[in-house]
Write an enzyme that holds these catalytic residues in place. Structure first.
Site, PDB file in Angstrom:
ATOM      1  N   ARG A  46       1.870   0.771   1.225  1.00 45.69           N
ATOM      2  CA  ARG A  46       0.980   1.831   1.865  1.00 45.69           C
ATOM      3  C   ARG A  46      -0.379   1.417   2.354  1.00 45.69           C
ATOM      4  O   ARG A  46      -1.448   1.777   1.744  1.00 45.69           O
ATOM      5  CB  ARG A  46       0.974   3.317   1.318  1.00 45.69           C
ATOM      6  N   ASP A  90       9.557  12.536   4.960  1.00 44.55           N
ATOM      7  CA  ASP A  90       9.162  13.417   3.818  1.00 44.55           C
ATOM      8  C   ASP A  90      10.430  14.435   3.476  1.00 44.55           C
ATOM      9  O   ASP A  90      10.383  15.181   2.602  1.00 44.55           O
ATOM     10  CB  ASP A  90       7.978  14.143   4.013  1.00 44.55           C
ATOM     11  N   ARG A 105       1.897  19.076  -6.727  1.00 46.78           N
ATOM     12  CA  ARG A 105       1.053  18.304  -5.523  1.00 46.78           C
ATOM     13  C   ARG A 105       1.191  19.080  -4.132  1.00 46.78           C
ATOM     14  O   ARG A 105       0.343  18.953  -3.419  1.00 46.78           O
ATOM     15  CB  ARG A 105       1.048  16.785  -5.561  1.00 46.78           C
ATOM     16  N   LYS A 159       0.255  21.157   3.442  1.00 51.37           N
ATOM     17  CA  LYS A 159      -0.519  20.303   2.698  1.00 51.37           C
ATOM     18  C   LYS A 159      -1.183  19.009   3.603  1.00 51.37           C
ATOM     19  O   LYS A 159      -2.269  18.727   3.427  1.00 51.37           O
ATOM     20  CB  LYS A 159       0.264  19.490   1.659  1.00 51.37           C
ATOM     21  N   ASN A 160      -0.198  18.710   4.470  1.00 48.77           N
ATOM     22  CA  ASN A 160      -0.760  17.249   5.018  1.00 48.77           C
ATOM     23  C   ASN A 160      -1.551  17.746   6.493  1.00 48.77           C
ATOM     24  O   ASN A 160      -2.023  16.864   6.995  1.00 48.77           O
ATOM     25  CB  ASN A 160       0.478  16.471   5.535  1.00 48.77           C
ATOM     26  N   CYS A 164       1.769   2.802  -3.845  1.00 47.59           N
ATOM     27  CA  CYS A 164       2.169   3.976  -4.702  1.00 47.59           C
ATOM     28  C   CYS A 164       3.725   4.013  -4.745  1.00 47.59           C
ATOM     29  O   CYS A 164       4.364   3.094  -4.702  1.00 47.59           O
ATOM     30  CB  CYS A 164       1.757   5.103  -3.991  1.00 47.59           C
ATOM     31  N   ARG A 221      -3.732   9.509  -2.469  1.00 42.17           N
ATOM     32  CA  ARG A 221      -4.264   8.545  -1.437  1.00 42.17           C
ATOM     33  C   ARG A 221      -4.866   8.908  -0.330  1.00 42.17           C
ATOM     34  O   ARG A 221      -5.581   8.601   0.456  1.00 42.17           O
ATOM     35  CB  ARG A 221      -2.902   7.987  -0.712  1.00 42.17           C
TER      36      ARG A 221
HETATM   37  N1  EPU Z   1       0.948   1.780   8.031  1.00 42.81           N
HETATM   38  C1  EPU Z   1       0.393   0.367   7.756  1.00 42.81           C
HETATM   39  N2  EPU Z   1      -1.114   0.174   7.663  1.00 42.81           N
HETATM   40  C2  EPU Z   1      -1.658   1.238   7.844  1.00 42.81           C
HETATM   41  C3  EPU Z   1      -1.136   2.563   7.830  1.00 42.81           C
HETATM   42  C4  EPU Z   1       0.071   2.668   7.870  1.00 42.81           C
HETATM   43  O1  EPU Z   1       1.285  -0.512   7.774  1.00 42.81           O
HETATM   44  O2  EPU Z   1      -2.727   1.073   7.668  1.00 42.81           O
HETATM   45  C5  EPU Z   1       2.419   1.582   7.658  1.00 42.81           C
HETATM   46  C6  EPU Z   1       2.817   2.517   6.509  1.00 42.81           C
HETATM   47  O3  EPU Z   1       3.200   1.646   5.461  1.00 42.81           O
HETATM   48  C7  EPU Z   1       4.208   3.337   6.889  1.00 42.81           C
HETATM   49  C8  EPU Z   1       3.851   3.567   8.259  1.00 42.81           C
HETATM   50  O4  EPU Z   1       2.911   2.859   8.727  1.00 42.81           O
HETATM   51  O5  EPU Z   1       5.288   2.167   6.867  1.00 42.81           O
HETATM   52  C9  EPU Z   1       3.564   5.059   8.455  1.00 42.81           C
HETATM   53  O6  EPU Z   1       2.653   5.328   7.537  1.00 42.81           O
HETATM   54  P1  EPU Z   1       1.418   6.664   7.800  1.00 42.81           P
HETATM   55  O7  EPU Z   1       0.358   5.876   7.930  1.00 42.81           O
HETATM   56  O8  EPU Z   1       1.857   7.574   8.943  1.00 42.81           O
HETATM   57  O9  EPU Z   1       1.512   7.265   6.323  1.00 42.81           O
HETATM   58  P2  EPU Z   1       0.316   8.085   5.830  1.00 42.81           P
HETATM   59  O10 EPU Z   1      -0.697   8.536   6.992  1.00 42.81           O
HETATM   60  O11 EPU Z   1      -0.231   7.341   4.774  1.00 42.81           O
HETATM   61  C10 EPU Z   1       1.355  10.579   5.963  1.00 42.81           C
HETATM   62  C11 EPU Z   1       1.549  11.629   4.912  1.00 42.81           C
HETATM   63  C12 EPU Z   1       2.850  11.219   4.293  1.00 42.81           C
HETATM   64  C13 EPU Z   1       4.078  11.019   5.224  1.00 42.81           C
HETATM   65  C14 EPU Z   1       3.655   9.956   6.049  1.00 42.81           C
HETATM   66  C15 EPU Z   1       4.749   9.719   7.186  1.00 42.81           C
HETATM   67  C16 EPU Z   1      -0.569  12.656   4.625  1.00 42.81           C
HETATM   68  C17 EPU Z   1      -1.421  12.893   3.643  1.00 42.81           C
HETATM   69  N3  EPU Z   1       0.523  12.022   4.230  1.00 42.81           N
HETATM   70  O12 EPU Z   1       1.133   9.249   5.275  1.00 42.81           O
HETATM   71  O13 EPU Z   1       3.167  12.435   3.317  1.00 42.81           O
HETATM   72  O14 EPU Z   1       5.231  10.335   4.496  1.00 42.81           O
HETATM   73  O15 EPU Z   1       2.350  10.235   6.857  1.00 42.81           O
HETATM   74  O16 EPU Z   1       5.068  10.600   7.691  1.00 42.81           O
HETATM   75  O17 EPU Z   1      -0.490  13.082   5.794  1.00 42.81           O
HETATM   76  C18 EPU Z   1       3.967  13.442   1.453  1.00 42.81           C
HETATM   77  O18 EPU Z   1       3.615  14.623   1.810  1.00 42.81           O
HETATM   78  O19 EPU Z   1       4.882  13.547   0.387  1.00 42.81           O
HETATM   79  C19 EPU Z   1       3.685  12.082   1.992  1.00 42.81           C
HETATM   80  C20 EPU Z   1       3.924  10.995   1.380  1.00 42.81           C
END
Ligand code: EPU
Length: 428
Positions: free
Chosen positions: A121, A313, A407, A22-23, A116, A92
């Protein structure tokens, strides 16, 4: 409300194929906005989230056709630049269109995702990165409006405080056609980022450093339609590995990549679970032990970390396993601040868990103590954890709100049935 009904206590035997990730599918689908033409993506999972992304791409003007796991997307006509609140609130990852829209159209309007079920996030890293490239951003009525300033985007050095997965992906997609060189420091090293880099290179981009935390993008004049194969879903792989450890039995997972689950494989081995790898399959077995149908589980601690650390995850699913451990396991969640929503539900099934800040102290109650119960989760991976607990428990578990599972898990009920689990979906 649709439910998954599980009659637990049945070991799992057989073989199932892992679906595309998915990701990885979501950013690769978004990347098709970067250049006109017919793009081809193979091994795309059919999930609620991939369908939501198709709806979003349609709103932006794309056409698509699907033939089994192969998806062809045409982005010749761009008719929109906005990701509306209605879609972003359900997924998201809709923010992933920001980078490609800036590259292709110079302007994008995307609803701010807001918090969320697993934490606040924010997307501040994405926006700071865009600003470094020469994009102005502002918040208007809950929407982020991003506009490339006169003179176009130009390469820059961007450092992420934390290695954000979608932040890295968004910045890659914005910088591929920026003038000059962009350097991303402390970039996310997740395999899904590597998969996006493969797609971008297939479209004509120049990116070095795949798999490392230092990515160097040399901007190119233009891109063309690309073709790529979505990598196997390492979180789906890990979820079924944990399910076998929890329920007992022996299962071979095919079409997966053992190198993408290093931390989990190590932890399961420490727990006493047998893991055997080939180049693209994993066989997990939970041997019988002294007359018991499942091996005794040695309790093990985990700390969630960016790749190649233990993935957040898989934290909820691993906790469902540790509740059956032989002593205490400390589960430290360092990525998201609110990712213990499964704990009260696991406790209703007999688990002994205390939360202390970002740590869960799981006192293993041993095998055969969990009891089935009606449970409900507020996010995707928490729901998967309840399914695992239900498979291991005695009696009947009803998991409500299975749209969360849909999802991110392709045909979970069907796959579990093929392994001999007594599970059924009840559509209300
Ligand atoms: N963060 C910030 N600011 C930002 C971006 C991230 O503070 O602008 C923080 C987040 O709050 C968190 C950390 O950085 O503490 C890492 O978050 P990340 O940005 O890596 O998460 P994401 O890109 O929003 C993706 C996956 C998530 C997975 C996370 C961590 C996708 C679509 N989603 O989210 O997947 O948990 O990386 O590996 O790739 C899931 O599939 O269930 C899921 C939640």
């Amino acid at each position: 409300m649709d439910k998954l009904i599980i009659e637990g206590g049945q070991p799992l035997y057989g073989s199932i194929a892992i679906s595309g990730a998915k990701n990885a599918a979501l950013p690769l689908m978004a990347s098709t906005l970067l250049a006109p033409g017919w793009h081809t993506l193979h091994n795309v999972p059919d999930l609620r989230d991939t369908r939501t992304m198709l709806t979003l791409l349609e709103i932006l003007g794309a056409r698509w056709e699907r033939n089994g796991p192969t998806l062809r997307i045409n982005t010749d006509q761009m008719t929109g630049v906005e990701a509306p609140y209605e879609l972003v609130k359900t997924m998201r990852a809709s923010v992933l269109v920001l980078g490609p829209l800036l590259s292709r159209c110079g302007f994008a309007r995307v609803s701010l995702p807001g918090g969320c079920a697993i934490g606040a996030r924010p997307i501040n890293y994405h926006l700071l990165g865009f600003e470094k490239l020469g994009v102005s951003t502002q918040l208007e009525q809950g929407y982020v409006e991003a506009r490339v300033q006169e003179g176009g985007m130009r390469g820059s050095t961007v450092y992420f405080d934390l290695p954000s997965v979608t932040g890295t992906e968004n910045l890659l997609m914005a910088s591929v056609v920026a003038r000059g060189e962009t350097i991303i420091k402390n970039a996310a090293r997740e395999p899904e980022v590597g998969n996006l880099i493969d797609m971008l290179i297939a479209m004509g981009a120049d990116i070095a450093g795949k798999g490392t935390d230092l990515l160097i993008v040399r901007g190119v004049e233009c891109l063309h339609a690309g073709e790529a194969t979505i990598i196997p879903d390492r979180i789906e792989t890990g979820t079924y590995m944990i399910a076998v450890a929890a329920a007992g039995g022996m299962v071979t997972l095919t079409n997966c990549n053992p190198e993408d689950v290093p931390a989990l494989a190590d932890k399961l081995a420490l727990c006493g679970v047998d893991i055997r790898n080939s180049s693209n399959s994993i066989t997990v077995s939970c041997p019988e032990d002294q007359g018991e149908s499942r091996c005794r589980l040695r309790s093990t601690d985990i700390t969630t970390l960016p790749f190649p650390g233990f993935p957040t995850d898989l934290q909820a699913q691993f906790m469902a396993l540790m509740v059956q451990g032989d002593s205490t396991s400390i589960i430290h969640e360092t990525i998201f601040e609110n990712r213990f929503m499964h704990v009260p539900e696991l406790k209703r099934m007999g688990a002994d868990i205390a939360i202390e800040g970002s740590r869960a102290i799981v006192r293993g109650v041993g095998r055969d103590v969990l009891n089935g119960a009606p449970v409900m989760a507020t996010d995707l991976r928490a729901s998967a954890s309840l399914v695992i607990a239900g498979l291991a428990a005695t009696g009947r578990t009803e998991v409500s709100r299975i749209y969360h599972l849909e999802r991110g898990y392709e045909d979970m009920a069907g796959k579990l049935q093929r392994l001999g689990a007594r599970v059924n979906v009840i559509r209300a």
